[in-house]
Motif scaffolding. Sequence first.
Motif, short mmCIF file in Angstrom:
data_model
loop_
_atom_site.label_atom_id
_atom_site.label_comp_id
_atom_site.label_asym_id
_atom_site.label_seq_id
_atom_site.Cartn_x
_atom_site.Cartn_y
_atom_site.Cartn_z
N LEU A 169 49.15 1.57 -39.47
CA LEU A 169 50.19 1.58 -38.44
C LEU A 169 51.20 2.70 -38.66
CD1 LEU A 169 50.97 -2.23 -37.96
CD2 LEU A 169 49.82 -0.71 -36.35
N ASP A 180 46.02 0.59 -33.39
CA ASP A 180 46.42 -0.47 -34.30
C ASP A 180 45.19 -1.29 -34.68
OD1 ASP A 180 46.34 -3.29 -32.78
OD2 ASP A 180 46.99 -1.77 -31.35
N SER A 190 48.05 -5.38 -29.69
CA SER A 190 49.01 -4.38 -30.15
C SER A 190 50.15 -5.09 -30.89
CB SER A 190 49.52 -3.54 -28.99
OG SER A 190 50.25 -2.41 -29.46
N LEU A 191 51.41 -4.83 -30.54
CA LEU A 191 52.55 -5.41 -31.27
C LEU A 191 53.24 -6.52 -30.49
CD1 LEU A 191 54.12 -2.09 -32.62
CD2 LEU A 191 52.70 -3.71 -33.87
N TYR A 194 54.99 -9.22 -32.31
CA TYR A 194 56.12 -8.83 -33.17
C TYR A 194 57.31 -8.36 -32.35
CZ TYR A 194 52.58 -9.12 -36.80
OH TYR A 194 51.60 -9.57 -37.64
N ASN A 195 57.31 -8.62 -31.06
CA ASN A 195 58.45 -8.24 -30.24
C ASN A 195 59.70 -8.99 -30.72
OD1 ASN A 195 59.91 -7.05 -28.14
ND2 ASN A 195 59.53 -8.77 -26.77
N VAL A 200 59.27 -4.66 -37.96
CA VAL A 200 58.02 -4.05 -37.49
C VAL A 200 58.33 -3.06 -36.37
CG1 VAL A 200 55.77 -4.44 -36.42
CG2 VAL A 200 56.62 -6.03 -38.16
N THR A 201 58.87 -3.57 -35.26
CA THR A 201 59.10 -2.69 -34.11
C THR A 201 60.16 -1.62 -34.41
OG1 THR A 201 60.71 -4.24 -33.17
CG2 THR A 201 58.42 -4.44 -32.44
N PHE A 287 51.82 2.25 -28.42
CA PHE A 287 51.90 0.84 -28.77
C PHE A 287 52.56 0.07 -27.61
CE2 PHE A 287 52.17 3.11 -32.83
CZ PHE A 287 51.15 2.49 -33.55
N SER A 289 54.77 -3.84 -26.97
CA SER A 289 55.23 -5.13 -27.48
C SER A 289 55.32 -6.17 -26.37
CB SER A 289 56.60 -4.97 -28.16
OG SER A 289 57.57 -4.53 -27.24
#
Length: 457
Positions: A169, A180, A190-191, A194-195, A200-201, A287, A289
């Motif tokens: 990443l 990813d 994707s992310l 983790y929003n 992470v973001t 990416f 979120s």
Amino acid sequence: MMQNFDKKRSRLFAFPARTIMISFVLVILVGSVLLMLPFSSKSREFTGFLDALFTATSATCVTGLIVFDTFTHWSYFGQVVILSLIQVGGLGLVTLTSFISMAIGRKMGLRSMQLAQESVNSSGLETAGNMVRMVVKTSMAFELLGALLLCITFVPQYGLEGVWISVFLSVSAFCNAGFDILGRQTPYISLCNYNGNLMVTGVIMALIIAGGLGFYVWQELFAYFRTKKLSLHTRVVLIVTGILIGAGFLVFAVFEWNNPATMGGLSWYEKFTGALFQSVTLRTAGFNSVPTDSFRPITEILSGLIMLVGAAPGSTAGGIKVTTLAVLMMTIVSVARGRDDTIILKRRINKETVYKSLTIILIAIMAVATAAGVMVGTMGESHSITGSQSFFEACSAFATVGISCGVTGMANIPSKIVLILLMFLGRVGPVSFVLSFAAKPASNKKEVIPEGRIMVG
């Protein structure tokens, strides 16, 4: 016979831009062959050439558009190949080979220095070597720091495998690639899981911006405490990047805040961080979120326009570049004010830069419009692809962003081909691409040509 071969080879590599373009082609072809092999996929079956070529192009051109979920389709070997292509594509094969040559003490000739200068957008031959070193060392430092910070989240969650996820990443984010390997949770996720998690973001956003600013900008920022000066280029890059991030945030906050298919069900904090993350990722990262296949049409169109700009010259990103947009906009302002010259921050921009900027933007518009037309024409009826979706996907490909509204996943052969060409064109640059086909180097000798007059407006 040998002399003819040497002459043809010399002519083929006559331009630095052509050599760099050929290096990208070779990396893509080698990557395609490796990804086709059975041990590159988890099923241990051959991957079709077009799909392997698409993936290799997307990775080398640091785009992020995918025809398969990276984790569920590709084996660890395939993932290593993809990550290697991202790293080589982000920094450039010429940059990496130049760095290795200098690291082992090999003296670089004039032609090698010219290639290095073109590859890293150095201001001169005398600074090209130092610029190459700075590019590679800065990249490694950012990617290592990003991986270490991401390990705080992913190692407790996945154990030692979290180290590989963090490294993947981090490199993908700094190179603005958008690939990813989080499909182990849900394919193509994707992310999204983790929003709101800034460990992470937040790290990913910082890496995206760092990679997108360009190495010349970082060189000046590192020296700022000593020089207390920033060039016009650096100031324009920082200002326009900030404006575009703010504009993207407003687009998502206004049009997606209450969209139940994207951000409507999130808390206000998750909506805020989601809108900010999506704006930053439009800087050519790829990416997401929040779900991107359910954007409202107005969001797709405005996001496409913001994506088309891309990041800064000499960065790991593609697109028409933020400085190109600045030159175009200020040319319009200058003409409206009755000025003969383009003025930016009280500095006059030379005509060659203005002409180059206009050429880049015109080529970009024609390429994106053509590709969008092909996708609508070949997929519109069978897959109900709308004009805004095809425009969004085309902008994402050309600007090497990699965000998809679902078109790539169901793309047919013609659509995949035009997306491949768009990704390649966006990464090498429209002007470099056109110049690479020139029959001979441009001459500095000015021709005396009679002036002609035409009416415009």
